[in-house]
Design a protein around this motif. Structure first.
Motif, mmCIF file in Angstrom:
data_model
loop_
_atom_site.group_PDB
_atom_site.id
_atom_site.type_symbol
_atom_site.label_atom_id
_atom_site.label_comp_id
_atom_site.label_asym_id
_atom_site.label_seq_id
_atom_site.Cartn_x
_atom_site.Cartn_y
_atom_site.Cartn_z
ATOM 1 N N ASP A 123 -2.104 -4.076 -4.952
ATOM 2 C CA ASP A 123 -3.257 -4.984 -5.079
ATOM 3 C C ASP A 123 -3.091 -6.209 -4.183
ATOM 4 O OD1 ASP A 123 -4.280 -3.223 -6.994
ATOM 5 O OD2 ASP A 123 -3.551 -4.418 -8.682
ATOM 6 N N ASP A 124 -1.889 -6.779 -4.175
ATOM 7 C CA ASP A 124 -1.633 -7.959 -3.336
ATOM 8 C C ASP A 124 -1.774 -7.621 -1.851
ATOM 9 O OD1 ASP A 124 -1.182 -9.435 -5.625
ATOM 10 O OD2 ASP A 124 1.012 -9.502 -5.385
ATOM 11 N N ALA A 125 -1.239 -6.467 -1.445
ATOM 12 C CA ALA A 125 -1.335 -6.057 -0.041
ATOM 13 C C ALA A 125 -2.786 -5.816 0.352
ATOM 14 C CB ALA A 125 -0.506 -4.799 0.199
ATOM 15 N N CYS A 126 -3.542 -5.160 -0.529
ATOM 16 C CA CYS A 126 -4.953 -4.880 -0.222
ATOM 17 C C CYS A 126 -5.737 -6.170 -0.045
ATOM 18 C CB CYS A 126 -5.578 -4.012 -1.309
ATOM 19 S SG CYS A 126 -5.010 -2.294 -1.275
ATOM 20 N N LYS A 127 -5.435 -7.150 -0.872
ATOM 21 C CA LYS A 127 -6.124 -8.436 -0.760
ATOM 22 C C LYS A 127 -5.701 -9.174 0.513
ATOM 23 C CE LYS A 127 -6.980 -12.698 -3.298
ATOM 24 N NZ LYS A 127 -6.726 -13.456 -4.520
ATOM 25 N N LYS A 128 -4.407 -9.227 0.766
ATOM 26 C CA LYS A 128 -3.891 -9.971 1.917
ATOM 27 C C LYS A 128 -4.354 -9.380 3.247
ATOM 28 C CE LYS A 128 0.302 -11.694 4.081
ATOM 29 N NZ LYS A 128 1.724 -11.929 3.945
ATOM 30 N N PHE A 129 -4.407 -8.039 3.331
ATOM 31 C CA PHE A 129 -4.706 -7.384 4.608
ATOM 32 C C PHE A 129 -6.083 -6.717 4.648
ATOM 33 C CE2 PHE A 129 -0.022 -7.438 4.458
ATOM 34 C CZ PHE A 129 0.231 -8.112 5.639
ATOM 35 N N ASN A 130 -6.920 -6.985 3.634
ATOM 36 C CA ASN A 130 -8.266 -6.415 3.601
ATOM 37 C C ASN A 130 -8.220 -4.887 3.799
ATOM 38 O OD1 ASN A 130 -11.066 -6.614 3.320
ATOM 39 N ND2 ASN A 130 -11.382 -6.737 5.517
ATOM 40 N N ILE A 131 -7.487 -4.214 2.911
ATOM 41 C CA ILE A 131 -7.236 -2.777 3.033
ATOM 42 C C ILE A 131 -8.289 -1.972 2.282
ATOM 43 C CG2 ILE A 131 -5.620 -0.928 2.396
ATOM 44 C CD1 ILE A 131 -3.360 -3.011 2.967
ATOM 45 N N ASP A 132 -8.769 -0.947 2.930
ATOM 46 C CA ASP A 132 -9.709 0.009 2.350
ATOM 47 C C ASP A 132 -8.895 1.090 1.638
ATOM 48 O OD1 ASP A 132 -11.517 2.051 1.776
ATOM 49 O OD2 ASP A 132 -12.574 1.856 3.697
ATOM 50 N N ARG A 133 -8.906 1.061 0.328
ATOM 51 C CA ARG A 133 -8.124 2.015 -0.457
ATOM 52 C C ARG A 133 -8.548 3.460 -0.205
ATOM 53 N NH1 ARG A 133 -5.829 -0.845 -5.434
ATOM 54 N NH2 ARG A 133 -6.345 -3.011 -5.047
ATOM 55 N N SER A 134 -9.834 3.679 0.071
ATOM 56 C CA SER A 134 -10.329 5.054 0.243
ATOM 57 C C SER A 134 -9.813 5.697 1.536
ATOM 58 C CB SER A 134 -11.861 5.076 0.236
ATOM 59 O OG SER A 134 -12.377 4.494 1.418
ATOM 60 N N LYS A 135 -9.297 4.895 2.448
ATOM 61 C CA LYS A 135 -8.772 5.419 3.716
ATOM 62 C C LYS A 135 -7.250 5.278 3.789
ATOM 63 C CE LYS A 135 -12.981 4.390 6.268
ATOM 64 N NZ LYS A 135 -13.596 3.543 7.290
ATOM 65 N N SER A 136 -6.626 4.983 2.656
ATOM 66 C CA SER A 136 -5.196 4.691 2.636
ATOM 67 C C SER A 136 -4.427 5.716 1.811
ATOM 68 C CB SER A 136 -4.975 3.280 2.079
ATOM 69 O OG SER A 136 -5.611 2.324 2.916
ATOM 70 N N PHE A 137 -3.101 5.706 1.985
ATOM 71 C CA PHE A 137 -2.212 6.656 1.323
ATOM 72 C C PHE A 137 -0.991 5.932 0.792
ATOM 73 C CE2 PHE A 137 -4.418 8.766 4.766
ATOM 74 C CZ PHE A 137 -4.899 9.908 4.164
ATOM 75 N N PHE A 138 -0.385 6.504 -0.241
ATOM 76 C CA PHE A 138 0.894 6.008 -0.755
ATOM 77 C C PHE A 138 1.868 7.176 -0.728
ATOM 78 C CE2 PHE A 138 3.137 3.951 -4.695
ATOM 79 C CZ PHE A 138 4.310 3.854 -3.972
ATOM 80 N N ILE A 139 2.951 7.032 0.018
ATOM 81 C CA ILE A 139 3.945 8.087 0.140
ATOM 82 C C ILE A 139 5.189 7.667 -0.628
ATOM 83 C CG2 ILE A 139 5.348 9.436 1.739
ATOM 84 C CD1 ILE A 139 3.094 8.914 3.820
ATOM 85 N N GLY A 140 5.523 8.458 -1.632
ATOM 86 C CA GLY A 140 6.688 8.166 -2.457
ATOM 87 C C GLY A 140 7.338 9.425 -2.958
ATOM 88 N N ASP A 141 8.532 9.262 -3.529
ATOM 89 C CA ASP A 141 9.313 10.424 -3.945
ATOM 90 C C ASP A 141 9.338 10.649 -5.453
ATOM 91 O OD1 ASP A 141 10.929 8.065 -4.247
ATOM 92 O OD2 ASP A 141 12.667 9.376 -4.490
ATOM 93 N N ALA A 152 -3.838 2.774 -8.591
ATOM 94 C CA ALA A 152 -4.337 1.901 -7.525
ATOM 95 C C ALA A 152 -5.529 2.508 -6.788
ATOM 96 C CB ALA A 152 -3.222 1.595 -6.529
ATOM 97 N N ARG A 153 -5.895 3.722 -7.162
ATOM 98 C CA ARG A 153 -7.014 4.442 -6.531
ATOM 99 C C ARG A 153 -6.752 4.697 -5.042
ATOM 100 N NH1 ARG A 153 -8.828 0.133 -8.700
ATOM 101 N NH2 ARG A 153 -9.962 -0.598 -6.871
ATOM 102 N N ILE A 154 -5.514 5.145 -4.778
ATOM 103 C CA ILE A 154 -5.103 5.508 -3.424
ATOM 104 C C ILE A 154 -4.523 6.916 -3.492
ATOM 105 C CG2 ILE A 154 -3.430 5.013 -1.586
ATOM 106 C CD1 ILE A 154 -3.676 2.079 -2.292
ATOM 107 N N LYS A 155 -4.783 7.710 -2.466
ATOM 108 C CA LYS A 155 -4.244 9.072 -2.446
ATOM 109 C C LYS A 155 -2.720 9.018 -2.393
ATOM 110 C CE LYS A 155 -4.158 13.475 -0.195
ATOM 111 N NZ LYS A 155 -4.678 14.411 0.754
ATOM 112 N N GLY A 156 -2.083 9.687 -3.339
ATOM 113 C CA GLY A 156 -0.629 9.756 -3.377
ATOM 114 C C GLY A 156 -0.130 10.994 -2.663
ATOM 115 N N VAL A 157 0.941 10.842 -1.918
ATOM 116 C CA VAL A 157 1.599 11.944 -1.229
ATOM 117 C C VAL A 157 3.027 11.991 -1.760
ATOM 118 C CG1 VAL A 157 2.323 12.879 0.994
ATOM 119 C CG2 VAL A 157 0.175 11.578 0.815
ATOM 120 N N HIS A 158 3.345 13.078 -2.470
ATOM 121 C CA HIS A 158 4.658 13.201 -3.101
ATOM 122 C C HIS A 158 5.645 13.827 -2.116
ATOM 123 C CE1 HIS A 158 7.015 14.376 -6.989
ATOM 124 N NE2 HIS A 158 7.692 13.569 -6.194
ATOM 125 N N TYR A 159 6.479 12.984 -1.517
ATOM 126 C CA TYR A 159 7.516 13.457 -0.605
ATOM 127 C C TYR A 159 8.682 13.957 -1.439
ATOM 128 C CZ TYR A 159 11.473 13.471 2.506
ATOM 129 O OH TYR A 159 12.605 13.855 3.184
#
Length: 174
Positions: A123-141, A152-159
């Motif tokens: 949430d803080d990053a989206c606010k600070k950098f004006n990020i479009d969640r619908s065009k973004s991804f979160f990559i985690g394990d 966060a309503r962001i597409k997750g990619v499970h590495y």
């Protein structure tokens, strides 16, 4: 005459650190202990080259547990960016959570919204950098990372294993 106001939003790839960008050795806080995951540096460069912000979001409970100070988290991040610069890559920002409800350092011993699976860092990053969640991804394990992405309503990619670059190329496009 009406004026159309458009706001360009940034797209981002949020990366977990331990287990996604580096081999998880539990409470990593020294550059000399950092081992890159296969294809991690190249994955970050790929994201940079495709016009995405590369944002590091990481739980760092070792701070609350008294294993290392916050400055060590920042030192590892700076070292990562120095290593990435050697291949023309970079991380745009670091967001980390030093808190844990079972910590030993009083100022960090608490429950918070920034600790994943909470969405405070995103949430803080989206606010600070004006990020479009619908065009973004979160990559985690971890399942916790994927729950954070969902909340966060962001597409997750499970590495899970193998080349991180290959995993990133499957989802990140022009």
């Amino acid at each position: 005459m009406a004026t159309l106001i458009t706001t360009n939003k940034n797209k981002a790839v949020f990366f977990d650190r331990d287990g996604t960008l580096n081999v998880d050795i539990a409470y990593l806080h020294r550059p000399e202990d950092f081992i890159w995951i296969e294809g991690a540096k190249e994955a970050i460069k790929y994201v940079n080259d495709k016009g995405y912000l590369a944002v590091l979001v990481t739980n760092q409970s070792g701070v609350a547990r008294g294993f290392y100070p916050e400055k060590d988290v920042k030192t590892v991040y700076a070292w990562m960016n120095n290593e990435l610069a050697k291949i023309g890559a970079h991380l745009d920002a670091l967001f980390y959570c030093p808190h844990h409800p079972d910590g030993k350092i009083p100022q960090y011993t608490k429950s918070c919204t920034c600790r994943k699976p909470g969405t405070g860092m995103i949430d803080d990053a989206c606010k600070k950098f004006n990020i479009d969640r619908s065009k973004s991804f979160f990559i985690g394990d971890s399942a916790m990372d994927m729950e954070c992405a969902r909340r966060a309503r962001i597409k997750g990619v499970h590495y899970q294993s193998g080349s991180l670059l290959a995993s990133v190329k499957e989802v990140v496009s022009e």
